[in-house]
Each structure stands twice: as C-alpha cells, then as structure tokens.
Design a protein around this motif. Structure first.
Motif, PDB file in Angstrom:
ATOM      1  N   LYS A 135       0.908   5.511  -0.600  1.00  0.00           N
ATOM      2  CA  LYS A 135       0.135   6.755  -0.736  1.00  0.00           C
ATOM      3  C   LYS A 135       1.111   7.926  -0.837  1.00  0.00           C
ATOM      4  O   LYS A 135       1.717   8.330   0.150  1.00  0.00           O
ATOM      5  CB  LYS A 135      -0.805   6.947   0.451  1.00  0.00           C
ATOM      6  CG  LYS A 135      -2.022   6.033   0.442  1.00  0.00           C
ATOM      7  CD  LYS A 135      -2.976   6.368   1.578  1.00  0.00           C
ATOM      8  CE  LYS A 135      -4.283   5.582   1.459  1.00  0.00           C
ATOM      9  NZ  LYS A 135      -4.079   4.128   1.543  1.00  0.00           N
TER      10      LYS A 135
ATOM     11  N   ASP B 114       4.320   6.255 -11.148  1.00  0.00           N
ATOM     12  CA  ASP B 114       3.226   5.573 -10.463  1.00  0.00           C
ATOM     13  C   ASP B 114       3.282   4.067 -10.703  1.00  0.00           C
ATOM     14  O   ASP B 114       3.048   3.268  -9.786  1.00  0.00           O
ATOM     15  CB  ASP B 114       1.888   6.136 -10.950  1.00  0.00           C
ATOM     16  CG  ASP B 114       0.701   5.553 -10.210  1.00  0.00           C
ATOM     17  OD1 ASP B 114       0.667   5.665  -8.973  1.00  0.00           O
ATOM     18  OD2 ASP B 114      -0.182   4.975 -10.868  1.00  0.00           O
ATOM     19  N   ASN B 115       3.636   3.681 -11.912  1.00  0.00           N
ATOM     20  CA  ASN B 115       3.666   2.259 -12.269  1.00  0.00           C
ATOM     21  C   ASN B 115       4.885   1.527 -11.713  1.00  0.00           C
ATOM     22  O   ASN B 115       4.820   0.314 -11.461  1.00  0.00           O
ATOM     23  CB  ASN B 115       3.640   2.096 -13.798  1.00  0.00           C
ATOM     24  CG  ASN B 115       2.320   2.526 -14.402  1.00  0.00           C
ATOM     25  OD1 ASN B 115       1.278   2.470 -13.757  1.00  0.00           O
ATOM     26  ND2 ASN B 115       2.354   2.989 -15.648  1.00  0.00           N
TER      27      ASN B 115
ATOM     28  N   ASP C   8       0.849  -1.186   0.000  1.00  0.00           N
ATOM     29  CA  ASP C   8       0.000   0.000   0.000  1.00  0.00           C
ATOM     30  C   ASP C   8       0.889   1.242   0.000  1.00  0.00           C
ATOM     31  O   ASP C   8       1.708   1.435   0.915  1.00  0.00           O
ATOM     32  CB  ASP C   8      -0.904  -0.011   1.232  1.00  0.00           C
ATOM     33  CG  ASP C   8      -1.940   1.105   1.194  1.00  0.00           C
ATOM     34  OD1 ASP C   8      -2.098   1.730   0.127  1.00  0.00           O
ATOM     35  OD2 ASP C   8      -2.567   1.358   2.238  1.00  0.00           O
TER      36      ASP C   8
ATOM     37  N   GLY D  12      -3.052   8.438  -9.768  1.00  0.00           N
ATOM     38  CA  GLY D  12      -2.861   7.072 -10.229  1.00  0.00           C
ATOM     39  C   GLY D  12      -3.133   6.104  -9.099  1.00  0.00           C
ATOM     40  O   GLY D  12      -3.782   6.454  -8.101  1.00  0.00           O
ATOM     41  N   GLU D  13      -2.601   4.921  -9.224  1.00  0.00           N
ATOM     42  CA  GLU D  13      -2.831   3.916  -8.192  1.00  0.00           C
ATOM     43  C   GLU D  13      -2.114   4.258  -6.900  1.00  0.00           C
ATOM     44  O   GLU D  13      -2.614   3.996  -5.803  1.00  0.00           O
ATOM     45  CB  GLU D  13      -2.356   2.552  -8.701  1.00  0.00           C
ATOM     46  CG  GLU D  13      -2.588   1.412  -7.711  1.00  0.00           C
ATOM     47  CD  GLU D  13      -2.156   0.071  -8.251  1.00  0.00           C
ATOM     48  OE1 GLU D  13      -2.109  -0.901  -7.463  1.00  0.00           O
ATOM     49  OE2 GLU D  13      -1.844  -0.025  -9.458  1.00  0.00           O
ATOM     50  N   ASN D  14      -0.944   4.885  -7.007  1.00  0.00           N
ATOM     51  CA  ASN D  14      -0.114   5.163  -5.833  1.00  0.00           C
ATOM     52  C   ASN D  14       0.066   6.645  -5.542  1.00  0.00           C
ATOM     53  O   ASN D  14       0.580   7.002  -4.490  1.00  0.00           O
ATOM     54  CB  ASN D  14       1.266   4.522  -6.013  1.00  0.00           C
ATOM     55  CG  ASN D  14       1.191   3.019  -6.194  1.00  0.00           C
ATOM     56  OD1 ASN D  14       0.654   2.320  -5.348  1.00  0.00           O
ATOM     57  ND2 ASN D  14       1.724   2.514  -7.306  1.00  0.00           N
TER      58      ASN D  14
ATOM     59  N   ASN E 136       2.966   8.961 -14.765  1.00  0.00           N
ATOM     60  CA  ASN E 136       2.407   7.611 -14.897  1.00  0.00           C
ATOM     61  C   ASN E 136       3.493   6.547 -14.770  1.00  0.00           C
ATOM     62  O   ASN E 136       3.272   5.486 -14.164  1.00  0.00           O
ATOM     63  CB  ASN E 136       1.695   7.468 -16.250  1.00  0.00           C
ATOM     64  CG  ASN E 136       0.415   8.269 -16.315  1.00  0.00           C
ATOM     65  OD1 ASN E 136      -0.191   8.581 -15.290  1.00  0.00           O
ATOM     66  ND2 ASN E 136      -0.006   8.626 -17.525  1.00  0.00           N
TER      67      ASN E 136
END
Length: 288
Positions: free
Chosen positions: A4, A134-135, A2, A18-20, A131
């Motif tokens: 953030k 984030d990935n 997880d 994004g996801e993170n 991005n």
C-alpha cells in the motif's frame, strides 16, 4: 505480497492509482474541497494537524488504519521512477549537477537541491511511469529490499545549516534532545546526519511493515513531545498560531525521516534508492 503506497493529494491534480498505489487526501478534515478519494480523516487520525504536519498526517493514517507487508508515501506531483536510461536529457542533467557541485564551492548557499530527477512533461508520460512503478514494485521488493527511498540531495554546507531556514537551530536541537531520552541509538545517527552534506528528502519512501512501525513510533512520539516542549520552554507561545513556523513540524519530520533511513542503513537493512519524476498540472485542474 500486500503493498500500500499512498500518493498524497491536497488539491485537484492528476489522480494516480493502481494495484499497489492509491490516492490519499491529506488534511481532509480541514479541507474545503472534495477530491473524491480516500481521506486521512477516518479511523485513528491526525488529519486536522495537516497545516503543521504536512504529508505526515498521511503517514500517520497509513500506520494506524492499514495493514500491508509494505507501506509507503509519494506525492501527487512527485513519484518514484524506474527510469534509468542514458538519453541526451539525462547526460545534460548529470552535467548540470556536476557543474552546480563545482560552483557550490563559490556559492555554497545556492548549492542546496542538487539531485537527480526527471520531468514527466506530459500527463500521459506521468501515468506511464506511475503504471510501470505499480507493476514492478513487487518484483523490486521481492529481491530483499526493505526500504526504497529517493536518491539523496547534495549540498555544500552541512544539512543543519542548509535546512536552517525551514527548521531553526533551537528546533533541530530540541528534536535531538527528545530523541536521546527514548531512542539513544537513533539520536546518535540523527546528530551525525545533521553534519553530513546529503539528505534523503521529501518524506518519501516504501518500507516493510516492521520498519514502518518502528519509524512511525519514533517519528510521532518525538514530534508530539516537540509540540509540548516548544511551548512549555517558551520557544513558541502557541505552535498553531505561529505563522512563521506553521509548517515547522513537517520540515522537522524530513530531518527525522532522513536520519531514520541512515539509521536503517547502519543496521544493515537493504535500502534501494530511486530517482524521482516530477509533474504538476494542479494549476490547470484548479482553473488557474
């Protein structure tokens, strides 16, 4: 895992998420604009102190209101980038840094801010790099990295002298005195960091949760005591009304963050540096 990582916003600009990574409106409690994103004025917060604490109000909000294995902060116009290629632009950049380093011997007061960073140029390129970060951020952290920080900025004069316009000597000294009382090991590194010729700036980082909790405990307890003593010692009449030093706590936070990173390095934690990418279209969004 997880993760953030908040991106601090205080005005309209390109929203990155994004996801993170996610956008966070710092100083939302006193803002007259609605950015349509999460504000730092919910739950346990110090959002109203943003004029003094700058992006530190976002760091506080993350500390008190989120749970994650890793937490971090970037800025709406300045993010970490994984760009490390050797294009002609990078060769020029490295040459300019080397030249400024040489000239700083003769012009020391103009040497502040020598650093490696890239300019996005376009919004699409900025999003592309955000991005990619984030990935790939989870892969980097899975390699045992505990902390990610910006590549350090170099200056000819010691940090305490170079930083003096933003953080006067009495303030820098008072922070050291307060830290010595409760965190003597950290205070020793803080004093050493002031005499060095580089600084991890911008209050940008990604930290594992344990490290983040330790960092915030030191940062906010020291700054809270600074607020109280700067007034009781008659350095300031009312810190909220002193326009000349209205952002002083934010600047002092950078010195504490810089020292904490060096404190973690001294303790053997794995720290990775990344260059920064800059993009600012906030004036376009604001119609200026």
């Amino acid at each position: 895992m997880d993760i953030k990582i908040a991106i601090a916003y205080h005005k309209p600009a390109t929203i990155l998420k994004g996801e993170n990574i996610f956008p966070l409106h710092v100083g939302k409690a006193i803002s007259d604009v609605d950015l349509g994103i999460q504000g730092d004025n919910t739950g346990d917060n110090i959002s109203e102190k943003n004029p003094l604490y700058c992006e530190l109000t976002g760091i506080y909000w993350l500390w008190k209101n989120t749970t994650a294995d890793y937490k971090g902060l970037m800025h709406y116009r300045r993010i970490f980038t994984l760009q490390k290629d050797y294009t002609y632009k990078n060769v020029i950049l490295k040459t300019k840094i080397a030249l400024r380093s040489l000239l700083s011997v003769f012009r020391p007061l103009n040497s502040y801010g020598m650093r490696i960073e890239y300019f996005a140029g376009t919004e699409d390129n900025y999003r592309k790099h955000a991005n990619r970060l984030d990935n790939e951020i989870e892969r980097i952290l899975q390699q045992g990295t505990k902390i990610i920080v910006p590549s350090p900025e170099y200056c000819f004069l010691p940090v305490s002298v170079t930083f003096a316009p933003e953080a006067p000597h009495w303030a820098i000294q008072l922070i050291g005195e307060i830290a010595e009382e409760s965190y003597p090991d950290f205070a020793e590194i803080y004093e050493q960091s002031l005499g060095k010729h580089y600084i991890y700036q911008r209050n940008m980082f990604v930290m594992d949760n344990t490290t983040y909790n330790e960092y915030c405990t030191i940062l906010f307890s020291v700054l809270q005591a600074f607020e109280e003593r700067s007034i009781s010692n008659n350095y300031l009449k009312d810190i909220k009304e002193e326009k000349a030093v209205s952002r002083i706590i934010g600047y002092l936070g950078e010195l504490i963050t810089n020292a904490f990173i060096q404190y973690c390095i001294a303790k053997g934690k794995k720290v990775q540096t990344l260059p920064l990418m800059i993009f600012d279209n906030s004036q376009e969004y604001a119609g200026k």
